[in-house]
Design a protein around this motif. Structure first.
Motif, PDB file in Angstrom:
ATOM      1  N   THR A   1     -13.707 -13.722 -17.017  1.00 45.19           N
ATOM      2  CA  THR A   1     -14.818 -14.590 -17.384  1.00 45.19           C
ATOM      3  C   THR A   1     -14.294 -15.941 -17.875  1.00 45.19           C
ATOM      4  O   THR A   1     -13.227 -16.025 -18.483  1.00 45.19           O
ATOM      5  CB  THR A   1     -15.683 -13.951 -18.475  1.00 45.19           C
ATOM      6  OG1 THR A   1     -14.862 -13.660 -19.607  1.00 45.19           O
ATOM      7  CG2 THR A   1     -16.328 -12.671 -17.979  1.00 45.19           C
ATOM      8  N   VAL A   2     -15.056 -16.954 -17.579  1.00 46.87           N
ATOM      9  CA  VAL A   2     -14.736 -18.317 -18.018  1.00 46.87           C
ATOM     10  C   VAL A   2     -15.999 -18.896 -18.646  1.00 46.87           C
ATOM     11  O   VAL A   2     -17.104 -18.686 -18.130  1.00 46.87           O
ATOM     12  CB  VAL A   2     -14.282 -19.184 -16.833  1.00 46.87           C
ATOM     13  CG1 VAL A   2     -13.984 -20.607 -17.303  1.00 46.87           C
ATOM     14  CG2 VAL A   2     -13.059 -18.579 -16.160  1.00 46.87           C
ATOM     15  N   TYR A   3     -15.840 -19.621 -19.729  1.00 51.43           N
ATOM     16  CA  TYR A   3     -16.974 -20.226 -20.419  1.00 51.43           C
ATOM     17  C   TYR A   3     -16.730 -21.711 -20.639  1.00 51.43           C
ATOM     18  O   TYR A   3     -15.610 -22.137 -20.915  1.00 51.43           O
ATOM     19  CB  TYR A   3     -17.202 -19.563 -21.781  1.00 51.43           C
ATOM     20  CG  TYR A   3     -17.641 -18.122 -21.699  1.00 51.43           C
ATOM     21  CD1 TYR A   3     -16.714 -17.085 -21.713  1.00 51.43           C
ATOM     22  CD2 TYR A   3     -18.991 -17.798 -21.583  1.00 51.43           C
ATOM     23  CE1 TYR A   3     -17.119 -15.761 -21.626  1.00 51.43           C
ATOM     24  CE2 TYR A   3     -19.403 -16.475 -21.498  1.00 51.43           C
ATOM     25  CZ  TYR A   3     -18.458 -15.469 -21.515  1.00 51.43           C
ATOM     26  OH  TYR A   3     -18.867 -14.155 -21.418  1.00 51.43           O
ATOM     27  N   ALA A   4     -17.809 -22.468 -20.546  1.00 52.95           N
ATOM     28  CA  ALA A   4     -17.738 -23.859 -20.961  1.00 52.95           C
ATOM     29  C   ALA A   4     -17.504 -23.913 -22.467  1.00 52.95           C
ATOM     30  O   ALA A   4     -17.980 -23.051 -23.215  1.00 52.95           O
ATOM     31  CB  ALA A   4     -19.038 -24.575 -20.606  1.00 52.95           C
ATOM     32  N   ASP A   5     -16.802 -24.921 -22.915  1.00 54.18           N
ATOM     33  CA  ASP A   5     -16.497 -25.040 -24.346  1.00 54.18           C
ATOM     34  C   ASP A   5     -17.776 -25.092 -25.179  1.00 54.18           C
ATOM     35  O   ASP A   5     -17.810 -24.583 -26.301  1.00 54.18           O
ATOM     36  CB  ASP A   5     -15.666 -26.297 -24.602  1.00 54.18           C
ATOM     37  CG  ASP A   5     -14.236 -26.154 -24.118  1.00 54.18           C
ATOM     38  OD1 ASP A   5     -13.566 -27.186 -23.968  1.00 54.18           O
ATOM     39  OD2 ASP A   5     -13.799 -25.001 -23.874  1.00 54.18           O
ATOM     40  N   SER A   6     -18.818 -25.679 -24.620  1.00 51.26           N
ATOM     41  CA  SER A   6     -20.060 -25.876 -25.370  1.00 51.26           C
ATOM     42  C   SER A   6     -20.781 -24.566 -25.672  1.00 51.26           C
ATOM     43  O   SER A   6     -21.633 -24.525 -26.567  1.00 51.26           O
ATOM     44  CB  SER A   6     -20.995 -26.804 -24.608  1.00 51.26           C
ATOM     45  OG  SER A   6     -21.286 -26.265 -23.327  1.00 51.26           O
ATOM     46  N   VAL A   7     -20.465 -23.491 -24.948  1.00 47.40           N
ATOM     47  CA  VAL A   7     -21.164 -22.222 -25.163  1.00 47.40           C
ATOM     48  C   VAL A   7     -20.229 -21.111 -25.605  1.00 47.40           C
ATOM     49  O   VAL A   7     -20.685 -19.999 -25.910  1.00 47.40           O
ATOM     50  CB  VAL A   7     -21.912 -21.775 -23.892  1.00 47.40           C
ATOM     51  CG1 VAL A   7     -22.839 -22.873 -23.409  1.00 47.40           C
ATOM     52  CG2 VAL A   7     -20.967 -21.338 -22.797  1.00 47.40           C
ATOM     53  N   LYS A   8     -18.953 -21.377 -25.654  1.00 45.62           N
ATOM     54  CA  LYS A   8     -17.964 -20.351 -25.998  1.00 45.62           C
ATOM     55  C   LYS A   8     -18.269 -19.774 -27.381  1.00 45.62           C
ATOM     56  O   LYS A   8     -18.522 -20.509 -28.340  1.00 45.62           O
ATOM     57  CB  LYS A   8     -16.563 -20.965 -25.958  1.00 45.62           C
ATOM     58  CG  LYS A   8     -15.442 -19.980 -25.721  1.00 45.62           C
ATOM     59  CD  LYS A   8     -14.128 -20.714 -25.457  1.00 45.62           C
ATOM     60  CE  LYS A   8     -14.148 -21.453 -24.140  1.00 45.62           C
ATOM     61  NZ  LYS A   8     -12.844 -22.092 -23.848  1.00 45.62           N
ATOM     62  N   GLY A   9     -18.262 -18.458 -27.455  1.00 48.61           N
ATOM     63  CA  GLY A   9     -18.552 -17.784 -28.714  1.00 48.61           C
ATOM     64  C   GLY A   9     -20.024 -17.546 -28.964  1.00 48.61           C
ATOM     65  O   GLY A   9     -20.388 -16.805 -29.888  1.00 48.61           O
ATOM     66  N   ARG A  10     -20.881 -18.157 -28.168  1.00 41.55           N
ATOM     67  CA  ARG A  10     -22.337 -17.977 -28.333  1.00 41.55           C
ATOM     68  C   ARG A  10     -22.975 -17.288 -27.130  1.00 41.55           C
ATOM     69  O   ARG A  10     -23.928 -16.534 -27.282  1.00 41.55           O
ATOM     70  CB  ARG A  10     -23.012 -19.335 -28.552  1.00 41.55           C
ATOM     71  CG  ARG A  10     -22.518 -20.099 -29.758  1.00 41.55           C
ATOM     72  CD  ARG A  10     -23.366 -21.348 -30.006  1.00 41.55           C
ATOM     73  NE  ARG A  10     -23.306 -22.307 -28.902  1.00 41.55           N
ATOM     74  CZ  ARG A  10     -24.374 -22.714 -28.205  1.00 41.55           C
ATOM     75  NH1 ARG A  10     -25.576 -22.251 -28.499  1.00 41.55           N
ATOM     76  NH2 ARG A  10     -24.227 -23.596 -27.219  1.00 41.55           N
ATOM     77  N   PHE A  11     -22.492 -17.581 -25.956  1.00 41.07           N
ATOM     78  CA  PHE A  11     -23.047 -17.013 -24.725  1.00 41.07           C
ATOM     79  C   PHE A  11     -22.100 -15.954 -24.178  1.00 41.07           C
ATOM     80  O   PHE A  11     -20.880 -16.036 -24.361  1.00 41.07           O
ATOM     81  CB  PHE A  11     -23.229 -18.093 -23.674  1.00 41.07           C
ATOM     82  CG  PHE A  11     -24.330 -19.075 -23.936  1.00 41.07           C
ATOM     83  CD1 PHE A  11     -24.919 -19.203 -25.183  1.00 41.07           C
ATOM     84  CD2 PHE A  11     -24.775 -19.909 -22.913  1.00 41.07           C
ATOM     85  CE1 PHE A  11     -25.933 -20.117 -25.416  1.00 41.07           C
ATOM     86  CE2 PHE A  11     -25.786 -20.827 -23.127  1.00 41.07           C
ATOM     87  CZ  PHE A  11     -26.349 -20.938 -24.388  1.00 41.07           C
ATOM     88  N   SER A  12     -22.682 -15.002 -23.455  1.00 40.81           N
ATOM     89  CA  SER A  12     -21.884 -13.940 -22.862  1.00 40.81           C
ATOM     90  C   SER A  12     -22.446 -13.563 -21.494  1.00 40.81           C
ATOM     91  O   SER A  12     -23.641 -13.317 -21.367  1.00 40.81           O
ATOM     92  CB  SER A  12     -21.874 -12.716 -23.775  1.00 40.81           C
ATOM     93  OG  SER A  12     -21.163 -11.643 -23.189  1.00 40.81           O
TER      94      SER A  12
END
Length: 120
Positions: A56-67
């Protein structure tokens, strides 16, 4: 005919949570990378997250909040959004492709989009 049908979304207060779903049909779901993008009014479509081969890869703006998660038995991918902020307000799109990445051109098929509005 390939279809990605989205559900979920809506209006939520800041700090709240929402879950988006994207049900796929007409494709070998387990072979495809799945991604989520969003587009706010007046802005370009931007990458949110992707899943390919368990990575999985996340944008920095949502990391830790979105899954992001997926259920290959249901041909469905999910986006769990927690601690929502007003700046998360956008139309959210799921996408499927045989390759993955943070640019929309990597994906072949798209859902219809669903509005997420976060009030302050």
């Amino acid at each position: 005919q390939v279809q990605l049908v989205q559900s979920g979304g809506g209006l939520v207060q800041a700090g709240g949570s929402l879950r988006l779903s994207c049900a796929a049909s007409g494709l070998a779901f387990s072979r495809y990378a799945m991604g989520w993008f969003r587009q706010a009014v007046g802005k370009e479509r931007e990458f949110v997250t992707s899943w390919r081969g368990g990575e999985t890869v996340y944008a920095d703006s949502v990391k830790g909040r979105f899954s992001i998660s997926r259920d290959n038995t249901k041909n469905t991918v999910y986006l769990q959004m927690n601690s929502l902020k007003p700046e998360d307000t956008a139309v959210y799109y799921c996408a499927a492709g045989l390759s993955t990445g943070a640019v929309p051109t990597k994906y072949t098929y798209w859902g219809q989009g669903t509005q997420v509005t976060v009030s302050s």
